[in-house]
Motif scaffolding. Sequence first.
Motif, PDB file in Angstrom:
ATOM      1  N   ALA A 189      35.025  40.896  28.641  1.00  0.00           N
ATOM      2  CA  ALA A 189      35.194  40.967  30.103  1.00  0.00           C
ATOM      3  C   ALA A 189      36.004  42.205  30.460  1.00  0.00           C
ATOM      4  O   ALA A 189      36.880  42.632  29.709  1.00  0.00           O
ATOM      5  CB  ALA A 189      35.893  39.714  30.612  1.00  0.00           C
ATOM      6  N   LEU A 193      34.934  36.688  36.919  1.00  0.00           N
ATOM      7  CA  LEU A 193      34.626  37.976  37.538  1.00  0.00           C
ATOM      8  C   LEU A 193      35.644  38.294  38.625  1.00  0.00           C
ATOM      9  O   LEU A 193      36.070  39.447  38.776  1.00  0.00           O
ATOM     10  CB  LEU A 193      33.214  37.948  38.134  1.00  0.00           C
ATOM     11  CG  LEU A 193      32.080  37.604  37.138  1.00  0.00           C
ATOM     12  CD1 LEU A 193      30.755  37.509  37.871  1.00  0.00           C
ATOM     13  CD2 LEU A 193      32.023  38.642  36.044  1.00  0.00           C
ATOM     14  N   PRO A 245      34.842  33.909  30.999  1.00  0.00           N
ATOM     15  CA  PRO A 245      35.612  35.022  31.580  1.00  0.00           C
ATOM     16  C   PRO A 245      35.296  35.158  33.068  1.00  0.00           C
ATOM     17  O   PRO A 245      34.131  35.275  33.455  1.00  0.00           O
ATOM     18  CB  PRO A 245      35.142  36.237  30.790  1.00  0.00           C
ATOM     19  CG  PRO A 245      34.670  35.682  29.495  1.00  0.00           C
ATOM     20  CD  PRO A 245      34.074  34.359  29.809  1.00  0.00           C
ATOM     21  N   GLU A 272      39.764  38.056  28.226  1.00  0.00           N
ATOM     22  CA  GLU A 272      38.596  37.218  27.948  1.00  0.00           C
ATOM     23  C   GLU A 272      38.576  36.067  28.956  1.00  0.00           C
ATOM     24  O   GLU A 272      38.563  36.309  30.159  1.00  0.00           O
ATOM     25  CB  GLU A 272      38.633  36.704  26.493  1.00  0.00           C
ATOM     26  CG  GLU A 272      38.675  37.795  25.443  1.00  0.00           C
ATOM     27  CD  GLU A 272      37.401  38.652  25.390  1.00  0.00           C
ATOM     28  OE1 GLU A 272      36.477  38.416  26.182  1.00  0.00           O
ATOM     29  OE2 GLU A 272      37.340  39.575  24.563  1.00  0.00           O
ATOM     30  N   ASN A 273      38.621  34.824  28.489  1.00  0.00           N
ATOM     31  CA  ASN A 273      38.571  33.689  29.409  1.00  0.00           C
ATOM     32  C   ASN A 273      39.964  33.096  29.656  1.00  0.00           C
ATOM     33  O   ASN A 273      40.093  31.955  30.110  1.00  0.00           O
ATOM     34  CB  ASN A 273      37.669  32.596  28.837  1.00  0.00           C
ATOM     35  CG  ASN A 273      38.206  32.001  27.564  1.00  0.00           C
ATOM     36  OD1 ASN A 273      38.777  32.723  26.742  1.00  0.00           O
ATOM     37  ND2 ASN A 273      38.033  30.706  27.369  1.00  0.00           N
TER      38      ASN A 273
END
Length: 988
Positions: free
Chosen positions: A186, A228, A226, A203-204
């Motif tokens: 990401a 936006l 992840p 990342e997430n």
Amino acid sequence: MVHSAYDRVEVVSDSPSKIEAIESYGSKLLLACTDGSLRIYAPESSNSSSPYLLEKNIVGFTKKPLISMEVLESRELLLSLSESIAFHRLPTFETIAVITKAKGANVFSWDHRRGFLCFARQKRVCIFRHDGGRGFVEVKEFGVPDVVKSMCWCGENICLGIRREYVILNSSNGTLSEVFTSGRLAPPLVIPLPSGELLLGKENIGVFVDQNGKLLTEGRICWSEPPLEVVIQKPYAIALLPRFVEIRSLRDPYPLIQTIVLRNVHHLCESNNSVILALDNSVHALIPVSLGAQIVQLTASGNFEEALSLCKLLPPEDSSLRVAKEESIHIRYAHYLFENGSYEDAMEHFLDSQVDITYVLSLYPSIILPKTTVVHESEKLDIYGDASNHSRGSLGMSDDMEPLSTSHTSEPDENASLISKKVSHNMLMALIKYLHKRRYSFIEKATAEGTEEVVLDAVGDNFTSYNRFKKTNKGRGPVSSGAREMASILDTALLQALLFTGQSSLVLELLRGLNYCDLKICEEILRKGNHYVVLLELFKYNSLHREALELLHKLVEESKSKQSEITHRFKPEDIVEYLKPLCGTDPILVLEFSMLVLESCPSQTIDLFLSGNIPADMVNSYLKQHSPNMQAKYLELMLAMNENAISGNLQNEMVNIYLSEVLDWYADLSAQQKWDEKAYSQTRKKLLSALESISGYNPEALLKRLPSDALYEERAILLGKMNQHELALSLYVHKLHVPELALSYCDRVYESMHQPSGKYGSNIYLTLMQIYLNPMKTTASFEKRITNLLSLQNTTTPKVGSLTSVKTKAVRGTKKIAAIEGAEETKISLSSTDSSRSDGDGDGDADEFSEGGSTIMLDEVLDLLSCRWDRINGAQALKLLPRETKLQDLHSFLGPLLRKSSEMYRNCSVVKSLRQSENLQVRDELYSQRKAVVKITGDSMCSLCRKKIGTSVFAVYPNGATLVHFVCFRDSQNMKAVAKGSQLRKRL
């Protein structure tokens, strides 16, 4: 999905162009489309869920599609990023400024507090400042390693997302400091938080950092994918994921709250009271569900922690509603935790709910509570229906749950029994902590209530409506009114819980401080469990000292038995320790129970009487009545510990007690014809020691009690106390036949009464010599003289206390006493062995104690002279000696006496010579001082009249330098004499 935090509503549908950017302005929505137009939508009605209608369409707002835009409400501006950065005035959307240097910029960030704009263009970061009008002033420009993908102001610094890492740019000097990498999957995502901190995407995972890029300890938000974009709307964080929108709580551990499946969402935007989702050609709004509804959902689903966190967000005007909801949730959460074995956590929530303690104690059927007349709020609670049914039914606890300290019925399954004991112990430990936390406020209120009653009683305020009960004995009977009733319930339950968990030391600590334990309930429990140490402390606190002492005495007696079941062994010293604080308040009770331990530990008991300052007369009279065999023991121990603490009356009584025992002993031996004057029993030794060491008794009264033919040593001591030294020495010499005692007697008299000019200090030894040299006195004549002495003492009012007082009173009263007092000098003069006596013409035949043909004790006389030569007047001693005494027998007496006399003569001669020498030195000094020379010249002046001396007669002052006319000197002396005379007259 845990619960519904937001409701999704479509507010704009069928937009003619694709939506590239979205922003909210008040209640309106601004949609930037791909055709460069700006479409303004407004809600159809005041309802937030109503659809929005197109209000205005600005065609050609930008030449190229907008990348992003932001409404600056504080400055009424719209900031847009397209091919450059432009500022538009609201609400007209007039373009007022364009930053041409921002051409090609891909990201920007606005600082609302200072009015600073930063944007990134290629590998450059530029900073501009709004001047308050239409213009912007460039402040700084810095180079960065790569293209910036996201940025945000953080205080004075700027956080940049470059490539796959985050850095902090110092806006003053442009220095860069690395934070951490953003990951591979990401792009970097920088989200500002309302607190001024940042949420950085890795990342997430969302990581919290401060304004300097330092990691915070709040934890991590773990998204499903992840994100936006992320929008923060307290108390939630809304993340735009590739396939759906995810809503998570901002409270650690950031649980998932709700998932909204909605595809093709491109942008998120926070509005005033909602979150806007922009799709390709439509706009959806996430409308927050009311907090009350969310709280109900969370509580019903058992998510109590989240429900409590939402309660704190209720508006201030709903404070009463918030408190009610929080209390209800805390109670339900506490029951849930209690049922699942988390007893300590359950008690914490009961504590936060402020529920009445009786409600909590209803969960513990083994705890016995005192009856109360106060109606508590807990009776009005209706969480699960009837609280008592719930506590005993749903929890699955039996009413006969026994405390841990008692024996349990054996179960077939031992493991199940152990588990049950452990559960009960944990439950009680949690209750103890809960009661401790609530105890301070209860005790404080109860104390204040008691103080108020005392004040009202003191000032005589009579309120008929003020219903209260008096505590006759502390803890006995019901305590008065609400606060003290609740304090009694709490302390009684706390005592039981501590006992059931085996914490007797903490129970003692509780009872030694201020407490309101119910006496009846606690006494019954403590007796049943054999907690006698605690029971004693309970009695002591409630001032039930008689009950405590009776119990303690019983326990002491039982402790002596080896078959006793008492685990703690009690000793008589424990009774003494208990009695110590009572000496000043209840001395009669102390004396009553001290009799029980006086024989077993007399020293400690006597020390109790002394340290407690109990009057000795009171103790003595109590002993005389209840324990006469310990009376003498008390008096002698008291005398040994503190001689000044025992009065003359008590000393006299102690000596009489000793004498009575000795007389009984003498009578028994006399009846058996075994009496020996030199026999000493233990009591007789004490009597002799007391007669010699103390002086508070009456010797005349004791002398009357002595038999005429025995106890001569006692008689001698008493005669010595009456200053009848000749009679006392006669007893030592002619009755006891112990010259050593006679010599010791003389030494004591000499040392106690010796005075440089006194006669007793020097003549006592001469008296002893006279007794040695006179014939043996007959028993009949001796007894006759003793009888005469006692009769004389009876006819005389004052006691024979000291030599001076007796002589003074003898002059005023009876001359016979004076004759007895002067017997020593008379006998010395009568028995003086001079030439006439040696020829048989002396006065010895006139002595009433003379006995013809008796042998004098010359050897004892010579021993006395040799060992006490320095205390005897040599001239008088030589006069007393018989004429036929050999000089060589007096060598040991005359030798040191003459040496001492010659030494004194030599010393006096030396002193005389030294004084003569000193006199000569002073006279020589006087002569030298008189040889002073004074030179008179023509310039010599008189110090008094300030005229020249000339040929006049002059005088010189002792300093040898001050010259005056003799006439002036004489006049000055006359003036001083006159002045002194006038001052004297004034004084008179």
